[in-house]
Write an enzyme that holds these catalytic residues in place. Structure first.
Site, PDB file in Angstrom:
ATOM      1  CG  MET A   1      10.468  19.273  -1.338  1.00  0.00           C
ATOM      2  SD  MET A   1       9.789  18.124  -0.063  1.00  0.00           S
ATOM      3  CE  MET A   1       8.598  19.073   0.872  1.00  0.00           C
ATOM      4  N   GLY A   2       8.940  21.866  -5.472  1.00  0.00           N
ATOM      5  CA  GLY A   2       8.152  22.032  -6.419  1.00  0.00           C
ATOM      6  C   GLY A   2       6.877  22.901  -5.841  1.00  0.00           C
TER       7      GLY A   2
ATOM      8  CG  MET B   1       4.057  33.691   0.126  1.00  0.00           C
ATOM      9  SD  MET B   1       3.790  33.918  -1.533  1.00  0.00           S
ATOM     10  CE  MET B   1       3.139  35.585  -1.540  1.00  0.00           C
TER      11      MET B   1
ATOM     12  CG  HIS C   1       9.617  27.895  -4.151  1.00  0.00           C
ATOM     13  ND1 HIS C   1       8.509  27.425  -4.318  1.00  0.00           N
ATOM     14  CD2 HIS C   1      10.350  27.093  -3.270  1.00  0.00           C
ATOM     15  CE1 HIS C   1       8.133  26.636  -3.106  1.00  0.00           C
ATOM     16  NE2 HIS C   1       9.446  26.243  -2.724  1.00  0.00           N
TER      17      HIS C   1
ATOM     18  CG  LEU D   1       8.589  26.066  -8.208  1.00  0.00           C
ATOM     19  CD1 LEU D   1       9.351  26.604  -9.267  1.00  0.00           C
ATOM     20  CD2 LEU D   1       9.459  25.979  -6.998  1.00  0.00           C
TER      21      LEU D   1
ATOM     22  CB  VAL E   1       8.118  35.770   0.193  1.00  0.00           C
ATOM     23  CG1 VAL E   1       7.153  36.562  -0.430  1.00  0.00           C
ATOM     24  CG2 VAL E   1       9.525  35.984  -0.188  1.00  0.00           C
TER      25      VAL E   1
ATOM     26  NE  ARG F   1       3.342  20.101   4.251  1.00  0.00           N
ATOM     27  CZ  ARG F   1       4.602  19.926   4.245  1.00  0.00           C
ATOM     28  NH1 ARG F   1       5.560  20.725   4.567  1.00  0.00           N
ATOM     29  NH2 ARG F   1       5.238  18.478   4.169  1.00  0.00           N
TER      30      ARG F   1
ATOM     31  CD  GLU G   1       5.824  36.029  -6.419  1.00  0.00           C
ATOM     32  OE1 GLU G   1       6.867  36.806  -6.306  1.00  0.00           O
ATOM     33  OE2 GLU G   1       5.505  35.815  -7.392  1.00  0.00           O
TER      34      GLU G   1
ATOM     35  CD  GLN H   1      12.029  17.133   3.152  1.00  0.00           C
ATOM     36  OE1 GLN H   1      13.108  16.881   2.205  1.00  0.00           O
ATOM     37  NE2 GLN H   1      11.547  18.208   3.289  1.00  0.00           N
TER      38      GLN H   1
HETATM   39  O1  PAF Z   1      12.437  23.253   2.026  1.00  0.00           O
HETATM   40  C1  PAF Z   1      12.316  22.336   1.250  1.00  0.00           C
HETATM   41  O2  PAF Z   1      11.609  22.616   0.037  1.00  0.00           O
HETATM   42  C2  PAF Z   1      12.700  20.922   1.274  1.00  0.00           C
HETATM   43  O3  PAF Z   1      13.003  20.599   2.823  1.00  0.00           O
HETATM   44  C3  PAF Z   1      14.328  20.605   0.649  1.00  0.00           C
HETATM   45  C4  PAF Z   1      15.324  21.970   1.208  1.00  0.00           C
HETATM   46  C5  PAF Z   1      14.115  21.155  -0.802  1.00  0.00           C
HETATM   47  C6  PAF Z   1      14.882  19.272   0.710  1.00  0.00           C
HETATM   48  O4  PAF Z   1      13.762  18.227   0.417  1.00  0.00           O
END
Ligand code: PAF
Length: 279
Positions: free
Chosen positions: A29-30, A183, A36, A32, A175, A186, A34, A60
């Site tokens: 969900m961007g 990490m 990711h 980003l 991580v 949020r 470490e 979600q």
């Molecule tokens: O873990 C996340 O960032 C989200 O739940 C995902 C897997 C990208 C789905 O929106």
């Protein structure tokens, strides 16, 4: 390369598959961090091509949750993706993913009702729906998920098994910051004082694991100790749950065993943080 349209993403990955190249996929969900980056690096190790998606999925988030204020910074993310030499970023709009009339969802039952699912009704249905869409668009060989969201990882694994999807789900280690905080995008919400208090979540988990390794397996004792540690900081507003569960079924345990999961969700100030450790 940035791709915004589903039709284009589909034809890119179709061509790659035709050329015999393996595709690794990292859904995000961007904003980003470490965590990711560790998924991206693993995907690059395992596959010829790595696709990352950035999509803040409204499905979600609950009504009173943080969809509107979820941190977004595309330019910063693009820089990280360039540094990591990611091949494609899939960055669809909401309209592209959920056009007018969209009315289909996919839901895993059972394990989605425990832990986070008990407090965030509909959350996992939103996750599985968007992840299935993304899998259908990209058709990756492998997809990478962080184990901080252990329940999400298991729910997606179950969806893949139940619906016979041709994708291997790879779970990657949590991580942590130097002081142990897991990490998360949020963490950005935390004030300086809250950030200091947040370290107690991982400290409580590490302490419980240490006690278990010393032979204490009484779940109520372990939970009590964790509660004490976490509540010692005034920034902690609410412990939503601390559970010790079977890591496949998420059923609560009375005596902890090797392989069980200790999972928690805690509000530090207004920020809901989750973390876990496997025994
Ligand atoms: O873990 C996340 O960032 C989200 O739940 C995902 C897997 C990208 C789905 O929106």
């Amino acid at each position: 390369m940035l791709v915004e349209k589903i039709s284009e993403m589909k034809s890119v990955t179709k061509r790659l598959r035709f050329e015999g190249r393996s595709i690794g996929f990292v859904p995000t969900m961007g904003f980003l961090h470490e965590g990711h980056v560790s998924l991206i690096r693993r995907s690059k190790q395992d596959n010829d091509i790595t696709v990352v998606s950035i999509f803040v999925n409204p499905l979600q988030f609950g009504e009173n949750e943080d969809f509107d204020r979820y941190p977004r910074d595309l330019n910063r993310d693009l820089e990280i993706l360039r540094e990591e030499k990611v091949d494609y970023l899939f960055y669809p709009s909401h309209k592209e993913m959920y056009p007018d009339g969209f009315s289909t969802t996919v839901e895993v039952k059972g394990i989605t009702e425990k832990l986070c699912g008990a407090f965030r009704p509909g959350h996992f249905k939103g996750v599985t729906t968007v992840v299935l869409k993304l899998f259908n668009i990209i058709k990756p060989d492998r997809a990478y998920f962080g184990l901080k969201d252990f329940q999400q990882y298991k729910v997606i694994e179950r969806m893949v098994r139940d619906l016979n999807l041709d994708v291997e789900i790879v779970g990657c280690p949590i991580v942590r910051e130097k002081d142990g905080l897991a990490m998360s995008s949020r963490n950005r919400y935390l004030t300086d004082n809250e950030r200091k208090g947040a370290v107690l979540l991982s400290q409580a988990l590490f302490e419980a694991k240490k006690m278990f390794d010393l032979g204490i397996n009484d779940v109520s004792k372990l939970k009590e100790e964790m509660k004490k540690i976490i509540q010692s900081n005034p920034e902690v507003r609410e412990i939503q749950y601390i559970e010790i569960v079977d890591s496949e079924t998420f059923e609560e345990k009375v005596k902890a065993e090797k392989g069980d999961l200790i999972a928690l969700a805690v509000f530090v100030g207004d920020t809901r943080l989750i973390d876990n450790i496997q025994l």
